[in-house]
Design a protein around this motif. Structure first.
Motif, PDB file in Angstrom:
ATOM      1  N   VAL A 154     -40.567  18.540  27.746  1.00  0.00           N
ATOM      2  CA  VAL A 154     -40.391  18.992  29.133  1.00  0.00           C
ATOM      3  C   VAL A 154     -39.017  19.627  29.350  1.00  0.00           C
ATOM      4  CG1 VAL A 154     -40.289  18.249  31.552  1.00  0.00           C
ATOM      5  CG2 VAL A 154     -41.990  17.260  29.996  1.00  0.00           C
ATOM      6  N   ASN A 155     -37.975  19.086  28.727  1.00  0.00           N
ATOM      7  CA  ASN A 155     -36.605  19.475  29.079  1.00  0.00           C
ATOM      8  C   ASN A 155     -35.823  20.205  27.988  1.00  0.00           C
ATOM      9  OD1 ASN A 155     -36.429  18.075  31.766  1.00  0.00           O
ATOM     10  ND2 ASN A 155     -36.868  16.311  30.474  1.00  0.00           N
ATOM     11  N   ILE A 156     -36.316  20.183  26.746  1.00  0.00           N
ATOM     12  CA  ILE A 156     -35.522  20.765  25.653  1.00  0.00           C
ATOM     13  C   ILE A 156     -36.318  21.818  24.874  1.00  0.00           C
ATOM     14  CG2 ILE A 156     -34.176  20.271  23.579  1.00  0.00           C
ATOM     15  CD1 ILE A 156     -33.839  17.384  24.620  1.00  0.00           C
ATOM     16  N   GLY A 157     -37.439  21.407  24.300  1.00  0.00           N
ATOM     17  CA  GLY A 157     -38.195  22.259  23.390  1.00  0.00           C
ATOM     18  C   GLY A 157     -38.743  23.520  24.010  1.00  0.00           C
ATOM     19  N   ASN A 158     -38.992  23.506  25.322  1.00  0.00           N
ATOM     20  CA  ASN A 158     -39.527  24.700  25.975  1.00  0.00           C
ATOM     21  C   ASN A 158     -38.428  25.691  26.376  1.00  0.00           C
ATOM     22  OD1 ASN A 158     -38.430  23.078  27.960  1.00  0.00           O
ATOM     23  ND2 ASN A 158     -40.018  23.528  29.479  1.00  0.00           N
ATOM     24  N   LYS A 159     -37.152  25.322  26.103  1.00  0.00           N
ATOM     25  CA  LYS A 159     -36.034  26.192  26.485  1.00  0.00           C
ATOM     26  C   LYS A 159     -35.211  26.647  25.275  1.00  0.00           C
ATOM     27  CE  LYS A 159     -35.637  23.655  30.844  1.00  0.00           C
ATOM     28  NZ  LYS A 159     -34.804  22.712  31.629  1.00  0.00           N
ATOM     29  N   PHE A 160     -35.230  25.840  24.220  1.00  0.00           N
ATOM     30  CA  PHE A 160     -34.400  26.145  23.054  1.00  0.00           C
ATOM     31  C   PHE A 160     -35.194  25.940  21.768  1.00  0.00           C
ATOM     32  CE2 PHE A 160     -31.732  24.286  26.402  1.00  0.00           C
ATOM     33  CZ  PHE A 160     -30.827  25.323  26.617  1.00  0.00           C
ATOM     34  N   SER A 161     -34.892  26.789  20.770  1.00  0.00           N
ATOM     35  CA  SER A 161     -35.498  26.587  19.460  1.00  0.00           C
ATOM     36  C   SER A 161     -34.752  25.466  18.740  1.00  0.00           C
ATOM     37  CB  SER A 161     -35.410  27.877  18.647  1.00  0.00           C
ATOM     38  OG  SER A 161     -34.056  28.145  18.286  1.00  0.00           O
ATOM     39  N   LYS A 162     -35.346  24.938  17.684  1.00  0.00           N
ATOM     40  CA  LYS A 162     -34.693  23.866  16.928  1.00  0.00           C
ATOM     41  C   LYS A 162     -33.383  24.337  16.312  1.00  0.00           C
ATOM     42  CE  LYS A 162     -39.007  21.497  15.955  1.00  0.00           C
ATOM     43  NZ  LYS A 162     -40.097  21.318  14.979  1.00  0.00           N
ATOM     44  N   ASN A 163     -33.325  25.596  15.923  1.00  0.00           N
ATOM     45  CA  ASN A 163     -32.090  26.129  15.339  1.00  0.00           C
ATOM     46  C   ASN A 163     -30.967  26.266  16.363  1.00  0.00           C
ATOM     47  OD1 ASN A 163     -33.111  26.389  12.718  1.00  0.00           O
ATOM     48  ND2 ASN A 163     -33.978  28.411  13.153  1.00  0.00           N
ATOM     49  N   GLN A 164     -31.329  26.253  17.641  1.00  0.00           N
ATOM     50  CA  GLN A 164     -30.313  26.351  18.692  1.00  0.00           C
ATOM     51  C   GLN A 164     -29.803  24.984  19.147  1.00  0.00           C
ATOM     52  OE1 GLN A 164     -32.635  28.677  21.519  1.00  0.00           O
ATOM     53  NE2 GLN A 164     -31.403  30.515  21.066  1.00  0.00           N
ATOM     54  N   LEU A 165     -30.401  23.926  18.628  1.00  0.00           N
ATOM     55  CA  LEU A 165     -29.986  22.576  19.026  1.00  0.00           C
ATOM     56  C   LEU A 165     -28.652  22.212  18.374  1.00  0.00           C
ATOM     57  CD1 LEU A 165     -33.371  20.640  18.808  1.00  0.00           C
ATOM     58  CD2 LEU A 165     -32.358  21.779  20.791  1.00  0.00           C
ATOM     59  N   GLN A 166     -27.829  21.487  19.106  1.00  0.00           N
ATOM     60  CA  GLN A 166     -26.560  20.967  18.603  1.00  0.00           C
ATOM     61  C   GLN A 166     -26.682  19.430  18.581  1.00  0.00           C
ATOM     62  OE1 GLN A 166     -23.948  23.100  17.689  1.00  0.00           O
ATOM     63  NE2 GLN A 166     -25.491  24.674  18.093  1.00  0.00           N
ATOM     64  N   ILE A 167     -26.854  18.863  17.386  1.00  0.00           N
ATOM     65  CA  ILE A 167     -27.051  17.420  17.247  1.00  0.00           C
ATOM     66  C   ILE A 167     -25.766  16.783  16.729  1.00  0.00           C
ATOM     67  CG2 ILE A 167     -28.415  15.606  16.153  1.00  0.00           C
ATOM     68  CD1 ILE A 167     -30.641  17.688  15.815  1.00  0.00           C
ATOM     69  N   LYS A 168     -25.331  15.730  17.400  1.00  0.00           N
ATOM     70  CA  LYS A 168     -24.095  15.057  17.002  1.00  0.00           C
ATOM     71  C   LYS A 168     -24.295  13.545  17.033  1.00  0.00           C
ATOM     72  CE  LYS A 168     -19.822  15.991  15.820  1.00  0.00           C
ATOM     73  NZ  LYS A 168     -19.453  16.973  14.792  1.00  0.00           N
ATOM     74  N   ILE A 169     -23.796  12.893  15.993  1.00  0.00           N
ATOM     75  CA  ILE A 169     -23.822  11.424  15.937  1.00  0.00           C
ATOM     76  C   ILE A 169     -22.526  10.906  16.552  1.00  0.00           C
ATOM     77  CG2 ILE A 169     -23.846   9.414  14.410  1.00  0.00           C
ATOM     78  CD1 ILE A 169     -25.348  11.392  12.402  1.00  0.00           C
ATOM     79  N   VAL A 170     -22.644   9.993  17.499  1.00  0.00           N
ATOM     80  CA  VAL A 170     -21.480   9.448  18.204  1.00  0.00           C
ATOM     81  C   VAL A 170     -21.411   7.949  17.934  1.00  0.00           C
ATOM     82  CG1 VAL A 170     -20.331   9.186  20.437  1.00  0.00           C
ATOM     83  CG2 VAL A 170     -21.745  11.208  19.990  1.00  0.00           C
ATOM     84  N   TYR A 171     -20.364   7.523  17.241  1.00  0.00           N
ATOM     85  CA  TYR A 171     -20.214   6.115  16.857  1.00  0.00           C
ATOM     86  C   TYR A 171     -19.211   5.459  17.797  1.00  0.00           C
ATOM     87  CZ  TYR A 171     -19.919   2.053  13.748  1.00  0.00           C
ATOM     88  OH  TYR A 171     -19.980   0.782  13.214  1.00  0.00           O
ATOM     89  N   CYS A 172     -19.697   4.482  18.576  1.00  0.00           N
ATOM     90  CA  CYS A 172     -18.882   3.816  19.603  1.00  0.00           C
ATOM     91  C   CYS A 172     -18.519   2.409  19.140  1.00  0.00           C
ATOM     92  CB  CYS A 172     -19.643   3.728  20.923  1.00  0.00           C
ATOM     93  SG  CYS A 172     -20.448   5.260  21.429  1.00  0.00           S
TER      94      CYS A 172
END
Length: 552
Positions: free
Chosen positions: A116-134
C-alpha cells in the motif's frame, strides 16, 4: 448459568525486560517524531533466512527508506556478533531480503504495508535499507569494526535526536538521514530526479569587505531563501551535531520549545512572515556565485572573488548545494525553526509559508583554506558577541561555548585526554560522559585534581607535568592560548593519553582484572575516582623524580 470470568495472570517482567521495554518506547517515540512509521507485528517473530534462525525487533519506513531495528540493554558485544550473520546476508543482497519479507507468512504485516505505501511508489532498486543497532550500553570500536554497514544508534545519539525531534519534529529527519549515511537525493521523489538538480539558486548581493570588521577573505553575502531549503541545510552552532559527543544537549539548550511554539502561533494568527535578518555562516566550497550577466565568479583559496567589486554592493546569484549541515545559524535559530514541519494545530498554516523565499539571510563565507577549528571558533565568538547582553542563551550554554573558545586551556586539554582514555584501554567505557549514565566514574574531580596538575603547560616553575617530558621542539607554541596550533595541540593530547594509558595498563595488570571494577558491594573492587586520581598523581611524582621520559 454464567461462567465466572477468570482474571488473566499478569506476567511479571524482569528488570532487564522492563529496561528494554523502556528503551523500545524511547526509540519508537524518536522515530515517530522524525516522521518514520512503524510496521506492526514484527518483533519476536522467528524466521529462517539463509539457513539461519533469526528475528528482528522493529521495522520502520519513511517513503523509500526502510530501517531494520535491533534493541539491546545487555552487554552488546556477543549479541552483536550473533546478529552479524543476518546483517551480512541482508546487506549482500537487499532485494533478495525484501522478496523474503514479502513471502514470509510470519511477517505478513510487512507485505500489507509494503503493497500500500512502498511498493506501488518505488522499485526495489530505489529502496534504501539500513540496519539500525540500538544499544543502551556502549559498544567498543573493535566490535563496531567487526560488524560493518550498520548504523549504531548509540544511546547518547538517541538522546541527541530525542531532544532535537521533540522540538522541531519532522524537520529533524534531514540530520537523521545524514546520521544513517543516506543522501537526501536518494530519498522519496528525489530518487527519480537528475543528479544535476543538487544545487538551488537564490538571488542576493555581495557586500564589500569595507563594510564589515571581519578579517580579509571573509566575505558577506545576503540573500532570500525559503524556510524549507534553509531547514534542510542548517545546523545550530556546531556543524558536527550527533558526531561530536560534547554536542549532546546543545540542541535542548539552543532551542527553547516554548519560544518556538509561540512563534508558530504568531505565524498562524498574524498570517505573515518574520522580517528579521538571520545571520549564518557558509563554506565557499558548498556554493557557487554568479554575476548579473550569469557569469560564474571565481573564488580563490583565500576568499578573494575575482571580477567582483570590493567597494560596492554587487548583485549575485547564489547556488547552494543540496546537503545537510552546511549553513550555520548564528542568530535567528528560533525564527528559522519556527517553520519546522510539525504535528501541531499550526502546521497547516505554516506549511504554506515553508516553500516561499521570504527569509533574509546574511551569510558569512569562510575562505577555503580556513580549517575547521578556526571556523568553529569564529562561529562561537560571533554567537557570544551577539548574545552577550541578551537573555536568549542560558549561562550553561555560554560556559560550554567559552570552553570551545579556549581549546588551549588546561581544562579543555584534560577533557580531551579523558575522552580518549574512555575510548580504549583500562578505563574504556568506565567514565561517565552523560547525565543518564549510572555506575560509572564521575569525571569532574578527575579533571580538576588528577589531570589538570598533570597536564599543565609549564616546564619552568614545576617539573611534574607531562608537558616537561614531551620532546617536541615546537611545544612552547601551545602555551599561548590565542594561537592556531591545533595539530600541535592534538599531538600533545595523544602523547599525554599514551603516557597515562601505559601506567593504567601496568596498574591493572598487577592488581588483576577482578579488582579493576566499579562495584561498591564488592570488597575487592578498587576502581574509584580516588584510585584514578592516585594513579595520575603517581605519574606526576614519577615525572618529577625523572623516572619517566619521552621514550618510556
Amino acid at each position: 448459568m454464567t461462567r465466572k470470568k477468570t482474571k488473566r495472570k499478569k506476567i511479571k517482567l524482569t528488570e532487564q525486560e522492563k529496561e528494554q521495554r523502556c528503551q523500545e518506547r524511547e526509540v519508537r517515540t524518536v522515530m515517530t517524531n522524525i516522521g518514520f512509521k512503524r510496521i506492526p507485528n514484527i518483533g519476536g517473530k522467528e524466521f529462517v533466512y539463509k539457513s539461519r534462525t533469526s528475528e528482528m525487533d522493529d521495522i520502520f519506513y519513511y517513503k523509500n527508506v526502510i530501517l531494520i531495528l535491533e534493541y539491546t540493554v545487555g552487554q552488546p558485544g556477543e549479541h552483536l556478533l550473533k546478529k552479524n550473520y543476518l546483517y551480512e546476508k541482508i546487506n549482500e543482497n537487499q532485494n533478495e531480503f525484501i522478496d523474503f519479507l514479502l513471502n514470509e507468512d510470519k511477517l505478513k504485516s510487512f507485505k500489507d504495508v509494503y503493497s500500500v505505501n512502498i511498493g506501488n511508489k518505488f522499485s526495489k532498486n530505489q529502496l534504501q535499507i539500513k540496519i539500525v543497532y540500538c544499544s543502551k550500553k556502549s559498544i567498543s570500536q573493535e566490535h563496531k569494526d567487526l560488524v560493518g554497514n550498520v548504523a549504531y544508534f548509540d544511546y547518547h545519539i538517541v538522546k541527541y535526536f530525542e531532544s532535537l525531534s521533540r522540538v522541531i519534529k519532522r524537520s529533524s529527519r534531514y540530520e537523521f538521514l545524514d546520521f544513517l549515511g543516506i543522501s537526501f537525493d536518494k530519498v522519496g521523489d528525489n530518487v527519480s530526479l537528475s543528479s544535476q538538480s543538487s544545487r538551488h539558486a537564490y538571488s542576493g548581493h555581495i557586500l564589500p569587505e569595507e563594510h564589515s570588521s571581519f578579517k580579509e577573505g571573509y566575505k558577506i553575502i545576503s540573500f532570500y531563501i525559503d524556510a524549507n531549503s534553509l531547514l534542510k541545510r542548517a545546523y545550530v552552532l556546531r556543524q558536527n551535531g550527533w558526531r561530536k559527543k560534547e554536542n549532546i544537549g546543545h540542541y535542548q539548550r539552543m532551542f527553547i520549545q516554548s519560544k518556538i511554539k509561540g512563534m508558530r502561533k504568531y505565524l498562524h494568527e498574524k498570517n505573515r512572515v518574520f522580517i528579521n535578518n538571520i545571520i549564518a555562516t557558509l563554506s565557499i566550497d558548498k556554493i557557487e556565485l554568479y554575476n548579473d550577466k550569469n557569469e560564474k565568479l571565481t573564488i580563490d583559496n583565500h576568499g578573494n572573488i575575482k571580477n567582483s567589486s570590493n567597494t560596492k554592493v554587487t548583485p549575485t546569484k547564489i547556488e547552494i548545494i543540496d546537503e545537510t549541515n552546511i549553513i550555520g545559524i548564528i542568530d535567528g535559530q528560533h525564527r528559522t525553526y519556527a517553520y519546522h514541519e510539525g504535528d501541531d494545530i499550526y502546521e497547516e498554516s505554516i506549511s504554506r509559508y515553508r516553500g516561499i523565499q521570504n527569509l533574509l539571510v546574511t551569510g558569512i563565507l569562510f575562505p577555503k583554506n580556513e580549517n575547521e577549528e578556526k571556523r568553529l571558533k569564529f562561529e562561537a565568538n560571533l554567537f557570544m558577541e551577539i548574545n552577550a547582553n541578551q537573555a536568549g542563551a542560558s549561562s550553561k550554554l555560554k560556559q560550554d561555548i567559552e570552553l570551545m573558545l579556549n581549546p588551549f586551556s588546561t581544562t579543555t586539554i584534560a577533557k580531551r585526554v579523558l575522552e580518549k582514555l574512555n575510548t580504549s584501554g583500562p578505563l574504556s567505557n568506565l567514565l561517565e560522559e552523560y547525565w543518564y549514565e549510572k555506575g560509572k566514574l564521575k569525571t569532574s574531580s578527575i579533571v580538576s585534581y588528577g589531570l589538570k596538575p598533570l597536564l599543565k603547560l609549564d616546564d619552568e616553575k614545576s617539573k611534574d607535568s607531562i608537558y616537561v617530558i614531551w620532546n617536541n621542539i615546537n611545544k612552547s607554541k601551545i602555551k599561548n592560548r590565542d594561537n592556531d596550533e591545533f595539530s600541535l595541540l592534538s599531538d600533545y593530547v595523544d602523547f599525554a593519553t599514551e603516557k597515562i594509558r601505559d601506567l593504567l595498563i601496568a596498574f591493572k595488570h598487577n592488581l588483576g582484572s577482578e579488582k579493576w571494577v566499579i562495584d561498591r558491594n564488592n570488597s575487592n573492587s578498587i576502581l574509584t575516582v580516588t584510585t584514578v586520581n592516585g594513579i595520575l598523581n603517581t605519574l606526576r611524582k614519577l615525572i618529577e623524580n625523572e623516572k619517566v621520559n619521552d621514550s618510556d
